[in-house]
Structures are given as structure tokens and as C-alpha cells.
Design a protein around this motif. Structure first.
Motif, mmCIF file in Angstrom:
data_model
loop_
_atom_site.group_PDB
_atom_site.id
_atom_site.type_symbol
_atom_site.label_atom_id
_atom_site.label_comp_id
_atom_site.label_asym_id
_atom_site.label_seq_id
_atom_site.Cartn_x
_atom_site.Cartn_y
_atom_site.Cartn_z
ATOM 1 N N TYR A 37 49.535 -59.588 -74.998
ATOM 2 C CA TYR A 37 48.386 -58.984 -75.677
ATOM 3 C C TYR A 37 48.815 -58.334 -76.987
ATOM 4 O O TYR A 37 48.176 -58.490 -78.025
ATOM 5 C CB TYR A 37 47.737 -57.956 -74.749
ATOM 6 C CG TYR A 37 46.570 -57.210 -75.369
ATOM 7 C CD1 TYR A 37 45.330 -57.818 -75.496
ATOM 8 C CD2 TYR A 37 46.721 -55.903 -75.838
ATOM 9 C CE1 TYR A 37 44.260 -57.136 -76.067
ATOM 10 C CE2 TYR A 37 45.659 -55.214 -76.409
ATOM 11 C CZ TYR A 37 44.429 -55.835 -76.513
ATOM 12 O OH TYR A 37 43.381 -55.169 -77.082
ATOM 13 N N ILE B 176 51.226 -46.648 -59.984
ATOM 14 C CA ILE B 176 51.709 -46.289 -61.318
ATOM 15 C C ILE B 176 50.783 -45.268 -61.977
ATOM 16 O O ILE B 176 51.217 -44.268 -62.514
ATOM 17 C CB ILE B 176 51.818 -47.540 -62.212
ATOM 18 C CG1 ILE B 176 52.860 -48.498 -61.633
ATOM 19 C CG2 ILE B 176 52.166 -47.152 -63.640
ATOM 20 C CD1 ILE B 176 52.899 -49.848 -62.311
ATOM 21 N N HIS B 177 49.500 -45.525 -61.902
ATOM 22 C CA HIS B 177 48.554 -44.644 -62.596
ATOM 23 C C HIS B 177 48.156 -43.514 -61.659
ATOM 24 O O HIS B 177 47.117 -43.574 -61.011
ATOM 25 C CB HIS B 177 47.321 -45.438 -63.033
ATOM 26 C CG HIS B 177 47.663 -46.624 -63.889
ATOM 27 N ND1 HIS B 177 47.862 -47.881 -63.379
ATOM 28 C CD2 HIS B 177 47.863 -46.731 -65.215
ATOM 29 C CE1 HIS B 177 48.167 -48.722 -64.358
ATOM 30 N NE2 HIS B 177 48.183 -48.059 -65.482
ATOM 31 N N LYS C 265 42.914 -43.537 -66.870
ATOM 32 C CA LYS C 265 41.946 -43.212 -67.914
ATOM 33 C C LYS C 265 40.521 -43.304 -67.399
ATOM 34 O O LYS C 265 40.023 -44.404 -67.139
ATOM 35 C CB LYS C 265 42.090 -44.170 -69.102
ATOM 36 C CG LYS C 265 43.474 -44.188 -69.724
ATOM 37 C CD LYS C 265 43.786 -42.896 -70.437
ATOM 38 C CE LYS C 265 45.091 -42.990 -71.219
ATOM 39 N NZ LYS C 265 45.629 -41.673 -71.562
ATOM 40 N N ILE C 266 39.871 -42.157 -67.275
ATOM 41 C CA ILE C 266 38.439 -42.194 -67.006
ATOM 42 C C ILE C 266 37.727 -42.018 -68.346
ATOM 43 O O ILE C 266 38.309 -41.502 -69.293
ATOM 44 C CB ILE C 266 38.014 -41.098 -66.000
ATOM 45 C CG1 ILE C 266 38.417 -39.708 -66.477
ATOM 46 C CG2 ILE C 266 38.645 -41.370 -64.637
ATOM 47 C CD1 ILE C 266 37.865 -38.594 -65.606
ATOM 48 N N ARG D 181 41.030 -46.038 -74.378
ATOM 49 C CA ARG D 181 39.718 -45.438 -74.592
ATOM 50 C C ARG D 181 39.755 -44.673 -75.890
ATOM 51 O O ARG D 181 40.753 -44.698 -76.593
ATOM 52 C CB ARG D 181 39.327 -44.558 -73.402
ATOM 53 C CG ARG D 181 40.240 -43.388 -73.219
ATOM 54 C CD ARG D 181 39.844 -42.432 -72.109
ATOM 55 N NE ARG D 181 40.871 -41.393 -72.053
ATOM 56 C CZ ARG D 181 41.073 -40.585 -71.026
ATOM 57 N NH1 ARG D 181 40.306 -40.675 -69.960
ATOM 58 N NH2 ARG D 181 42.022 -39.671 -71.058
ATOM 59 N N LYS E 188 42.482 -48.439 -64.473
ATOM 60 C CA LYS E 188 43.467 -49.392 -63.969
ATOM 61 C C LYS E 188 44.159 -48.813 -62.766
ATOM 62 O O LYS E 188 44.511 -47.644 -62.752
ATOM 63 C CB LYS E 188 44.541 -49.608 -65.038
ATOM 64 C CG LYS E 188 44.217 -50.692 -66.021
ATOM 65 C CD LYS E 188 45.503 -51.079 -66.734
ATOM 66 C CE LYS E 188 45.298 -50.995 -68.227
ATOM 67 N NZ LYS E 188 46.518 -51.195 -68.986
ATOM 68 N N PHE F 100 37.699 -49.061 -67.831
ATOM 69 C CA PHE F 100 38.899 -48.286 -68.143
ATOM 70 C C PHE F 100 39.916 -48.168 -67.018
ATOM 71 O O PHE F 100 41.108 -48.120 -67.272
ATOM 72 C CB PHE F 100 38.510 -46.856 -68.536
ATOM 73 C CG PHE F 100 37.565 -46.782 -69.704
ATOM 74 C CD1 PHE F 100 38.044 -46.886 -70.994
ATOM 75 C CD2 PHE F 100 36.204 -46.615 -69.510
ATOM 76 C CE1 PHE F 100 37.182 -46.810 -72.071
ATOM 77 C CE2 PHE F 100 35.336 -46.553 -70.582
ATOM 78 C CZ PHE F 100 35.823 -46.651 -71.866
ATOM 79 N N THR G 51 47.710 -41.024 -67.352
ATOM 80 C CA THR G 51 47.789 -42.485 -67.338
ATOM 81 C C THR G 51 46.542 -43.129 -66.740
ATOM 82 O O THR G 51 46.240 -44.269 -67.053
ATOM 83 C CB THR G 51 49.017 -42.963 -66.544
ATOM 84 O OG1 THR G 51 49.046 -42.279 -65.302
ATOM 85 C CG2 THR G 51 50.295 -42.691 -67.294
ATOM 86 N N ASP H 254 48.245 -39.988 -62.441
ATOM 87 C CA ASP H 254 47.892 -38.685 -63.008
ATOM 88 C C ASP H 254 46.818 -38.904 -64.072
ATOM 89 O O ASP H 254 46.493 -40.037 -64.407
ATOM 90 C CB ASP H 254 49.125 -37.981 -63.584
ATOM 91 C CG ASP H 254 49.806 -38.803 -64.667
ATOM 92 O OD1 ASP H 254 49.100 -39.548 -65.388
ATOM 93 O OD2 ASP H 254 51.034 -38.725 -64.807
ATOM 94 N N MET H 255 46.295 -37.803 -64.586
ATOM 95 C CA MET H 255 45.166 -37.957 -65.499
ATOM 96 C C MET H 255 45.594 -38.372 -66.898
ATOM 97 O O MET H 255 44.761 -38.651 -67.742
ATOM 98 C CB MET H 255 44.343 -36.679 -65.527
ATOM 99 C CG MET H 255 43.820 -36.362 -64.142
ATOM 100 S SD MET H 255 42.072 -36.098 -64.082
ATOM 101 C CE MET H 255 42.021 -34.370 -63.825
ATOM 102 N N GLU I 262 43.008 -56.778 -72.766
ATOM 103 C CA GLU I 262 44.066 -57.744 -72.444
ATOM 104 C C GLU I 262 43.467 -58.969 -71.753
ATOM 105 O O GLU I 262 43.803 -60.109 -72.087
ATOM 106 C CB GLU I 262 45.118 -57.106 -71.523
ATOM 107 C CG GLU I 262 46.114 -56.185 -72.222
ATOM 108 C CD GLU I 262 45.565 -54.790 -72.474
ATOM 109 O OE1 GLU I 262 44.384 -54.516 -72.131
ATOM 110 O OE2 GLU I 262 46.304 -53.951 -73.041
#
Ligand SMILES: Cc1cc2nc3c(=O)[nH]c(=O)nc-3n(C[C@H](O)[C@H](O)[C@H](O)COP(=O)(O)OP(=O)(O)OC[C@H]3O[C@@H](n4cnc5c(N)ncnc54)[C@H](O)[C@@H]3O)c2cc1C
Lengths: 279, 771
Positions: free
Chosen positions: A262, B688-689, B696-697, A182, B678, B676, B694, B691-692, B757
Motif C-alpha cells: 500500500y 496487536i491493537h 482507532k475509533i 483517521r 482493526k 477504522f 493503536t 490500546d487507544m 489498503e
């Protein structure tokens, strides 16, 4: 564990001469690395030396043949300083987010030695020299000799980054591209800095640096050198072959941010687009 | 209208900005024991043995709770209607742990440091079991997530735990396969949605104490205080009258707090020790150990005739509820019931599927509640169909979508867990929404794409959506209002303000009915002792359901006041007019202040008050059209969201600024899911994601322009013409963005989030095919 707040560079050098310490600049990497569970203080297990507010490290100075930037100048300051090369300012505008930029430093970015450090990509392209200082000695080391791998540097325990020197250079065209998840607070998936100098359509100088696709920032001087002296149209003709050569050498990985395939594709596309702009 | 349809400031905005105590943890007792939970490092394991002796011996540790110390009584943490449509498949603590982050045991200590030290000292001997991680392989897998015998459903929902099925469902109108066969053009495609996290700012928080009447009193950051009281009472065997649950201001919920999280543990600790206790989730716990959105695979088949008439929709959904089946059936149902009626003119429609258990963080309620998943699939597929038919996607939608006065058989067939309720669309301004949105985004100039330079294109995409306004015959809200001396009012409501602004909206509705300025209506919400019942903040119900209750209560108080004024003025009720300040007849008058003082202190004294409630007999859907403009770079697959246009029919927006906030908040959260956010796991099932850093908001840098308009619309059954607006905003972004990406580059991304990706990969495949 002690917290030491030196007031001068001299004092700081004395402290770090005594043994391994945590040299804390903005702390934006350190605090993440050492974070404890929520509500608790970070787990720092060595003496901490607070460098961010050492006045001796807060200067930006024009010297013969270049610009010298004190190690503790916050990124945000560089962003608004006219003497800072445009390509570096372009880069730093994509760095973290405004709040972080007020404390994060170039020295921290260098010593943290992340393959995805944004400032590093452009510092590589600009042939930056890092001034490492200890009580005993001062050495000016090219950035690629400071960083040897992820989180690995040749900086000794008794040394600190006093400043970064950017040799003068003027380019016909520069380009910075950051590809992240982002627009703020996102570590790069791929980053690219390209700089080129043309004289009468002949390439005088070309520098191509890539972030997050190798164990360090990737720059290949021999590939660059081969392009110097060529007509820009001839360079454009080689763009596919050149991309292939870079792809052979870089070694991107799969991680939580992106994947190798990628990163390969984007590296190729960014390089190709940059080269094709010469036409 | 004097107050409704006007933007008045939130009743709590200033106080919160000034830092006044407002949130749950602000009200924890200073000497609270800190409760912490030891969480499973394994996706699936049986606890062979657990040694807590060291923890118990630690200075400052008051209590350690393992599965040996708690009643074994299956329950569901989901706060929804009762009996719940969610299976009772959870124990306070169990010998099995079913996901990384599941509860192993709990400790209570004098402070956080000691509690953490206690957790560290606990030795657990796990028998590690093979987990079920791929939800498409869950049904009839050799590994069974819930092998225990003593769990059950409350009524038939297709619960077959031995097959890893939390719920299953099937409905069909006419013969879908036959109609598909006859259709000129058929599109079939599968779509995948991810386990989105709520990322509410305030983590799950709760605290407890025993008050001087020897009752258990909880402050909880919950969306459903009345359900919390009931579930605690049923599960801990504490009489309901001994429990009080207070919901202070909640710092965001989005569905993530429509369940019990720490309530059981703090209650157990406080009941056992007599001491106050509190629990605040860490951010990691919020990510890993609360709720996510249900990931789904949705297989859609659409059939149409060459002239652009949609004939059939066939939809199969496979939903992953994770380790526990909270909201399993109902979220799944909404993926059909609040999506498929958009195209109500089809000859045949089928919706069926399964909700499976896996060893992932449990999924639960999340704004949109299935509709966003269904909408992504259906509205993407509609664009694919238009492409195949070579028909303009807007023209196609206008021809086939639901319109005012119409209905869909789905409303009657599908409810939330049970059958639904037939209804006609008294208000449906979908066509206006679409046409206005089209003009605002500049569709005609931009569709499908405009070239910016060598590599970059600008493109537009869109989607339409509907939601509901509460659950008919289930969601009940109530309100009490009383007149005070000096002529101001107290309004107490069971409805739950979680930041969406319902306290303000409800005050406005009361103020409108009483012709009073909003500041004369003091609102107090959600306290099981003090306020009347309300099911809570979910299903887009508060404005419509609780709002109607407030309207009724206020109208009835107004009647009573007029009656009293008539007595004083010595006339019949019908000859008294009331303008909010003064009761008057042709030649006489008394002010509200005088009347209220007189009733309080002087003559014929009495307390005037009224209580009323409302349960919906239908659920009028709000509608919207969402349009996005993106700029995409084909070198990197990166794209910027340049503009998002929302045109919404939510009936009358009671407070236009708050309504806009709801829509735009929803859009941003929907864009988060589309672009965004994931959600990936390691091979062993760890998130895996989490915490803030990793996860992504979107930030303000990613959202460049949001434009929101409301169509003129008046829903007769709603309070002052209102329908709901809490969820509808979230539904359109995934499909609108997917459609825009297709319009830009010709690649159809069927998996969320739509990352660079995936785009680059699809471009690669496309290029290969073209060669
Ligand atoms: C939310 C967030 C977003 C981020 N986004 C970006 C981004 O977009 N791009 C990017 O490149 N990075 C990003 N970072 C990483 C980080 O901000 C940068 O690496 C930054 O430059 C570190 O600088 P600092 O001053 O905070 O270093 P610190 O954290 O203080 O130190 C980093 C390392 O440098 C060493 N060090 C510091 N000063 C000296 C010195 N004078 N001599 C020798 N060693 C020294 C420290 O000991 C440590 O090992 C982000 C971090 C966060 C938390």
C-alpha cells in the motif's frame, strides 16, 4: 533519578553537560515510550530535564534569509503564526490533535527521529537547519545530518536543540498530503511534501519529501536536481519514470498501521498527482 | 402526551457533569485490597507448575489464588436467560490457559504496586501447546481448545468441544438449493467481519465488602446485576440471600459488561479475608481480556428473477467465539433471525453454520449482537445482485422488503437458543424510512457517484436494517412505584441504566401515566436487594420490556390513588378525575399533596404502592434505512464520511434527544467497525491493537454530519407506542459504506474494516483484470 527544572537555557546546558539525561519537551513521545501500566507513573530511569518552559527557547524570529523558531515553541503556536511558511502550517494542521499540539514541539519531533514524524517531512523539504547547542559549542546542522535512522540522531548528550532555522524560499506551488487511519491522532502511513518553483514554465526549484516509507524521511536531491531547468511539460512526461525511480529507492515496511505494498502504491500515486499538476 | 415524546433532560446528566460520585470505583472502600490477575503470555498452554511462594511472602500481599484454590465448577460468565444458551465451559481458574490474556492466577494486596510486584514474582512453568488461531481451520483441528471432560451445555445447542464446536445450527424453509437453481440470476459471495472492541469509557470495575449483616455486597459495573448474583451464588456456593449486587451508574457497556469479569475474584478475596477488595481492569485488559465482537465469515447466496423478485437466500455463517463460548449460539442466531426477515417474500431461505472455539480473546455480547455482521453480508450482497440484474437498488429493496402487516416464517423458527415466536409487523415504516432517507441524502443527484476532480469522487450507499425489542418469553422486567407524602413518587426498577438513559425514559413513562412532572418521579435502578427483578440491559429490551412494566405499575398506582381519593370525596371511583395534581368530581376536589399527606399522617394511613412486571410475547422490530455519502480519493483509497442519514422507525421515541443519541452513537460505532477499527494478532496470537493509541475509533474529526429522523409510528404493544432503539443504529454502516465504495470506484470490499489498503489492493486487481 532527579527532576530538574532549569529556568534558563544556560542552566539547562549546565545540567545536560553533566551526563546523559532525558530531555523532556512536551513529553508526547517520551511518556508513550516510557509508559508503565495504568495508574502508575511513567518509568523514567534517568534524570529528567524539563525544557518545555524554558523561556529562552520560546521565540519566533525573522533573521536575514530566514525564520528561526525556538525549539520549545508548541506546534499549536506555529499553526497560528503568520511568518511560518504555509506549507509547514498545512502540515502541522494534520499533526496529532489540538490537545497534543499545545505541548508537542518541533524539537521533540526532530529528536524523536521517527520515519513518520510529520513535521520532519516538511522540514526536509524546507532545507531546515537544526541549531544544536552545548556549553562548549553551537552547530547548525542540516536536518538530514541530524537524523540518521529510526530513533537515531547525531545529537550528543550534552547538546540540545536550541532552534530550527528555515531558509527563505518562495514556491509557486506546494502540497502536503498525510495518509493516516483517521483524521486526528493517527500516525502517518505515508506522508508527502512537494514544493516547486516555476519561472516562465521552467522548473527553478523542486523538492519532494516522503514520510513513513524509508528509515528516515526520504528526499533525493540528485533526482530533484535533474528536473531543474526543464520545461514543466517535459517534467510531466517523465512522471511515470520518476515514480519508478523513487519506488526503487524507498523501502517501506509492513506494520500494524499499514503494509509495504500500500505504501508503495500511495507514494507513487501522490508523486504522480503532484507532478501531473504541473501540466 | 405531556411527557413522552418530549425531550426532557437526563435525570443524571447534571450530577455526572458536576463530578458527583456515580461510578463503581467511586464506591470502593478506601481500604480495599487491590486484586490483580496474572495473565497468560501464551495463546494455549497447560500450567505444569506454578510457584507463588515469593508472592505470598511479599509484605502487603493478602492472598494469592491459583487453580488449586478454587472450586472446580464449570459455568458461563454470560449474563443472559437461565438456563443459559451458552455452554458451561469456563472455570474460575483452570490448569489450561486458552488465549493471550487468559487468567493464570490472582493476587490481592494492600495496593496496586504491591499487587503488581507480586504478579512479577510468580513463576509459572507452562507446557506451551499449539493454538488454534485461524477460525476457518478450527473445526476438527488436531488442537482442541477444550479437551476437558467436565464441561457441558445446558440444553442442546450443538456443543461438541472435541471438534472445537461451541454451537451449531441449521434451519431451512422450502428447498433453497432447488430455488437457487431455478433463479435467473444468482450471486454468491463471502464476507468477513472483525473482532471489534467495545471501547466503553469506564473499564470493567467491581468492588466487594462484607456488610454488618455479614452479607457479601458488590458494586459492579455490570449490565446484568441479577445474573451476577445468581452466577456468583451458583459458582461459589454462597446462598443467594447472602449476596447483594448494586449497579451504580455504568460508564458504557455496549454488551461488554453483559458478563462477569472481575466479580469472581473480588468475591473470593472478600469472602476469604473478610476485607473489602476491588478490581479495575487496565485498558489493556479491557482490550485483551474482556470480550470482543464475534468475528464471522458469512457466505451468502441470493437468487432472483430477471424482473427483480428475490427468490431465495442461503446463508452460512462461521463464527469465532474465541476461547470461551459466551453468547456463542445466540449472537450467531441473531445474524440470521434479525437480518433475513428483511426480505420476507422469498420462496426459500436457509440459515446454518457453526460457532467455533479458537485461542483468541473470547467474543461476547456487543451491540448489534450478530445483526451487524449479518447485515453487512446481506445488504452488500443485495447491491451486488442489483448490479447483476441492472435494477436500481432502492427499487429492488422496496419491491422485496418486509412491510407493515406482514410476517416472516423465520420469526417462528428462530429464537435465541430455542424456537422463536410468530408475529406480524404491527408497525413497519421501512418504506417511509427508505424514501425519506433517499430525499435527505439527495440520492437522485448523487447516485452512484459524482466526480469531484481528477482523483476524487463523491458517492452514496445505503442499507436497511431491523433489530428486535427484547427476547419474547425470556426477558422480564419489573417495577415498583410508591406514593410519598407531599405527592411525589419513588420508582424502583431492575432495569439497568448503563448510560443509554433508561432511568430517564422509565421516569418519563411513569410520569406520563401519573400525569406528573418528571422531577416528581425519583428513579432508583438495579440493586438486587432493593429493586424488583429485571434481566438487565441487553437485546434492546429496556424501553419496551421494562418500560411496559413501569407503565403497568404506574397505572395500577394511579388506580389505587383514585380509589383513595374517591373514599375521601365520598363518591364512586368512576366519578373521580385526576389531572396529576388534583382529584376532582363535579363539585368537590382534593389535591394530590393533601391526599398523600393525609394518607401518611392523618386518616386511614397507609402506604400506596404498586409492583408489576412484563414479559414480551413478541419482539416488535425497529427498522431503519441508513444512507452514507463519502468522498474518496482513488490515489490513496482514503475516504471521508461526509454525511450519514438515518431514518428510523422505533415506534414513538419516548425521549427524542435520547433516542437520537442512541441512533447516532450506534452509527458512529458502526462506522468505527466499517472504516477504522482493526483487530489483528501476531503469529503467536497476541492482540496487536490493544490500546487507544493503536486501536482507532472515530473522533469528531471523522464524523462530519449525522442526520437522524424518526418516522411517525405507534407500536400498540409498546409503552406509549415505543419500540426499541438501542441497537438498530449500529447495523447499517458496514454495508452502506461498502456499497458507497463500490459505487465510487467499482471495487467490492468484503472484509471489515474497509481500509484504504484493501481499496487500493482491489483497485490494483481490477486494473490488472481490465488489462
Ligand atoms: C496521540 C499522539 C498522536 C501523535 N500524532 C502525531 C502526528 O500526527 N504526527 C507526528 O509527527 N507525531 C505525532 N505524535 C508524536 C509526538 O507528538 C511528536 O513526535 C512530537 O513532536 C514530540 O514532541 P514533544 O515535545 O512532545 O517531545 P518529547 O516527547 O518531549 O521528546 C521527544 C524526544 O525528543 C527529545 N528532545 C525533546 N526536546 C529536545 C531538545 N530541545 N533537544 C534535544 N532533544 C530533545 C527527547 O529527549 C525525546 O527523545 C503523536 C503522539 C501521540 C501521543
Amino acid at each position: 533519578m532527579r527532576h530538574i527544572i532549569p529556568e534558563t537555557l544556560e542552566e539547562a546546558l549546565h545540567v545536560i553537560a553533566q551526563g546523559p539525561t532525558i530531555k523532556l519537551a512536551g513529553g508526547t513521545d517520551i511518556m508513550v515510550k516510557h509508559r508503565a501500566s495504568q495508574g502508575l507513573a511513567a518509568k523514567l530511569r534517568q534524570d529528567v530535564v524539563y525544557l518545555l518552559n524554558v523561556p529562552d527557547l520560546h521565540y519566533i524570529r525573522k533573521e536575514d534569509n530566514g525564520l528561526r523558531i525556538g525549539g520549545m515553541v508548541p506546534i499549536e503556536t506555529l499553526l497560528h503564526h503568520d511568518d511560518v511558511p504555509k506549507i509547514l502550517r498545512d502540515t502541522l494542521l494534520d499533526f496529532a490533535s489540538p490537545g497534543l499540539r499545545y505541548v508537542a514541539t518541533l524539537a521533540g519531533n526532530i529528536a524523536n527521529a521517527s520515519p513518520a514524524g510529520d513535521a520532519l517531512v516538511t522540514l526536509y523539504a524546507l532545507d531546515a537547519l537544526v541549531r544544536l547547542k552545548s556549553l562548549e559549542r553551537t552547530r547548525d546542522v542540516p536536518i538530514e545530518a541530524v537524523i540518521v535512522g529510526p530513533s537515531q540522531t547525531t545529537i550528543q548528550d550534552d547538546e540540545l536543540i536550541e532552534s530550527v532555522f528555515l531558509p527563505d524560499a518562495s514556491f509557486t506551488h506546494t502540497e502536503w498530503r498525510k495518509v493516516g487511519t483517521r483524521r486526528a491522532d493517527a500516525i502517518s502511513k505515508v506522508a508527502f511534501t512537494g514544493c516547486v518553483t516555476l519561472d516562465n514554465d521552467i522548473v527553478q526549484d523542486i523538492r519532494l519529501a516522503f514520510g513513513a516509507v524509508f528509515k528516515t524521511v526520504y528526499r533525493n536531491r540528485s533526482l530533484e536536481k535533474a528536473l531543474i531547468g526543464q520545461h514543466r511539460h517535459d517534467v510531466v512526461k517523465q512522471s511515470d519514470a520518476l515514480c519508478e525511480k523513487y519506488l526503487e529507492n524507498i523501502a517501506p515496511i509492513d506494520d500494524q498501521r499499514s503494509n509495504a505494498s500500500y505504501r508503495n502504491t500511495v507514494t507513487k500515486n501522490l508523486l504522480k498527482a503532484f507532478i501531473e499538476k504541473l501540466s | 402526551m405531556k411527557t413522552v415524546k418530549h425531550t426532557v433532560p437526563s435525570v443524571d446528566g447534571k450530577g455526572i457533569m458536576m463530578g458527583r460520585k456515580a461510578f463503581t470505583d467511586d464506591f470502593a472502600e478506601a481500604d480495599s485490597l487491590v486484586v490483580k490477575v496474572l495473565r497468560s503470555p501464551h495463546a494455549f498452554a497447560r500450567i505444569r507448575a506454578i510457584d507463588v511462594s515469593k508472592a505470598r511472602a511479599l509484605e502487603g500481599v493478602e492472598m494469592v489464588i491459583t487453580h488449586h484454590d478454587v472450586p472446580r465448577k464449570p459455568f458461563t460468565r454470560a449474563g443472559q436467560g437461565y438456563p443459559e444458551p451458552s455452554p458451561h465451559d469456563k472455570f474460575i481458574l483452570d490448569e489450561y490457559v486458552r488465549y493471550v490474556g487468559d487468567e493464570v492466577c490472582a493476587v490481592a494486596a494492600v495496593d496496586e504496586k504491591t499487587a503488581n510486584a507480586a504478579l512479577k514474582s510468580i513463576e509459572v512453568d507452562y507446557e506451551v501447546l499449539d493454538p488454534v488461531l485461524a477460525f476457518e481451520d478450527a473445526i476438527d483441528n488436531d488442537c482442541v481448545v477444550h479437551p476437558e471432560e467436565d464441561i457441558h451445555e445446558m440444553f442442546p445447542i450443538g456443543f461438541e468441544p472435541k471438534r472445537n464446536l461451541a454451537a451449531a445450527y441449521q434451519m431451512e424453509v422450502a428447498d433453497v438449493e432447488a430455488v437457487l437453481k431455478e433463479s435467473d440470476v444468482v450471486v454468491k459471495h463471502s464476507f468477513y467481519t472483525q473482532a471489534q472492541a467495545h471501547v466503553m469509557m469506564e473499564p470493567h470495575t467491581v468492588n466487594a465488602r462484607i456488610d454488618y449483616q455479614n452479607r457479601l455486597v458488590l458494586y459492579s459495573s455490570t449490565q446484568t446485576p441479577f445474573h451476577v448474583r445468581r452466577i456468583l451464588s451458583q459458582t461459589l456456593d454462597v446462598p443467594m440471600q447472602k449476596i447483594r449486587v448494586i449497579k451504580p451508574r455504568v460508564g458504557g457497556g455496549f454488551g461488554g459488561k453483559q458478563a462477569l469479569h472481575g466479580e469472581m475474584f473480588v468475591s473470593l478475596v472478600t469472602l476469604k479475608t473478610g476485607k473489602p477488595a476491588k478490581m479495575v481492569f487496565t485498558r489493556k485488559e479491557v482490550f485483551e481480556s474482556s470480550y470482543t465482537r464475534h468475528p464471522m465469515r458469512i457466505d451468502i447466496a441470493l437468487g432472483a428473477n430477471k424482473d427483480g423478485t428475490l427468490k431465495a437466500i442461503d446463508c452460512y455463517a462461521l463464527s469465532d467465539t474465541g476461547a470461551y463460548g459466551e453468547h456463542a449460539l445466540t449472537v450467531f442466531m441473531v445474524a440470521g433471525s434479525k437480518v433475513l426477515p428483511l426480505y420476507n417474500k422469498v420462496d426459500a431461505v436457509r440459515f446454518h453454520g457453526h460457532v467455533v472455539y479458537t485461542n483468541h480473546t473470547p467474543a461476547g455480547a456487543y451491540r448489534g449482537y450478530g445483526a451487524i455482521q449479518g447485515n453487512f453480508a446481506l445488504e452488500s450482497a443485495i447491491d451486488m445482485l442489483c448490479e447483476k440484474l441492472n435494477i436500481d437498488p432502492l427499487a429492488f429493496r422496496r419491491k422485496n422488503m418486509i412491510a407493515e402487516g406482514e410476517t416472516s416464517p423465520i420469526f417462528e423458527i428462530m429464537g435465541e437458543g430455542t424456537e422463536g415466536t410468530a408475529m406480524n409487523m404491527e408497525t413497519c415504516k421501512l418504506d417511509e424510512c427508505l424514501m425519506r432517507g433517499k430525499a435527505l441524502i439527495g440520492w437522485d443527484d448523487k447516485y452512484p457517484r459524482v466526480k469531484v476532480d481528477e482523483d476524487r469522487y463523491r458517492a452514496v450507499g445505503m442499507a436497511i436494517a431491523m433489530q428486535g425489542s427484547g427476547i419474547p418469553y425470556i426477558d422480564m422486567g419489573s417495577a415498583s412505584i410508591k406514593l410519598n407524602d407531599d405527592g411525589f413518587y419513588n420508582l424502583t426498577v431492575g432495569a439497568t441504566d448503563i448510560g443509554q438513559g433508561s432511568d430517564t425514559i422509565l421516569a418519563q413513562i411513569a410520569a406520563e401515566a401519573l400525569d406528573a412532572p418528571v422531577e416528581k418521579v425519583i428513579v432508583y435502578s438495579s440493586d438486587t436487594d432493593l429493586t424488583p427483578f429485571d434481566v438487565g440491559a441487553y437485546a434492546s429490551s429496556t424501553t419496551y420490556v421494562s418500560g411496559n412494566a413501569v407503565l403497568r405499575a404506574a397505572q395500577s398506582l394511579r388506580e389505587k390513588m383514585i380509589e383513595e381519593a374517591a373514599k375521601v370525596l365520598n363518591v364512586s371511583k368512576t366519578s373521580v378525575a385526576f389531572d396529576g395534581k388534583t382529584f376532582s368530581t363535579a363539585d368537590n376536589s382534593i389535591s394530590l399533596v393533601d391526599l398523600s399527606n393525609r394518607l401518611t399522617y392523618n386518616d386511614d394511613q397507609k402506604q400506596l404502592a404498586a409492583t408489576d412486571s412484563y414479559v414480551g410475547h413478541k419482539s416488535p422490530p425497529p427498522f431503519m434505512a441508513g444512507f452514507v455519502e463519502i468522498e474518496i480519493d482513488q490515489e490513496t483509497g482514503e475516504y471521508d464520511i461526509l454525511d450519514y442519514v438515518s431514518v428510523v422507525d422505533c415506534g414513538v421515541p419516548v425521549n427524542p434527544a435520547l433516542a437520537r443519541g442512541q441512533v447516532e452513537g450506534g452509527i458512529v460505532q458502526g462506522l468505527g467497525m466499517a472504516v477504522f477499527e482493526k483487530s489483528a494478532h501476531t503469529k503467536k496470537g497476541r492482540l496487536i491493537h490493544n490500546d487507544m493509541l493503536t486501536y482507532k475509533i472515530p473522533t469528531s474529526f471523522d464524523i462530519k454530519s449525522l442526520r437522524t429522523e424518526f418516522t411517525e409510528s405507534y407500536e400498540k404493544s409498546g409503552p406509549y407506542g415505543a419500540k426499541s432503539v438501542g441497537e438498530i443504529g449500529i447495523d447499517t454502516p458496514p454495508a452502506a459504506v461498502a456499497n458507497a465504495v463500490y459505487n465510487a470506484l467499482g471495487v467490492r470490499i468484503n472484509t471489515l474494516p474497509i481500509t484504504p489498503e484493501r481499496i487500493v489492493h482491489a483497485l490494483h486487481t481490477l486494473n490488472k483484470e481490465e488489462k
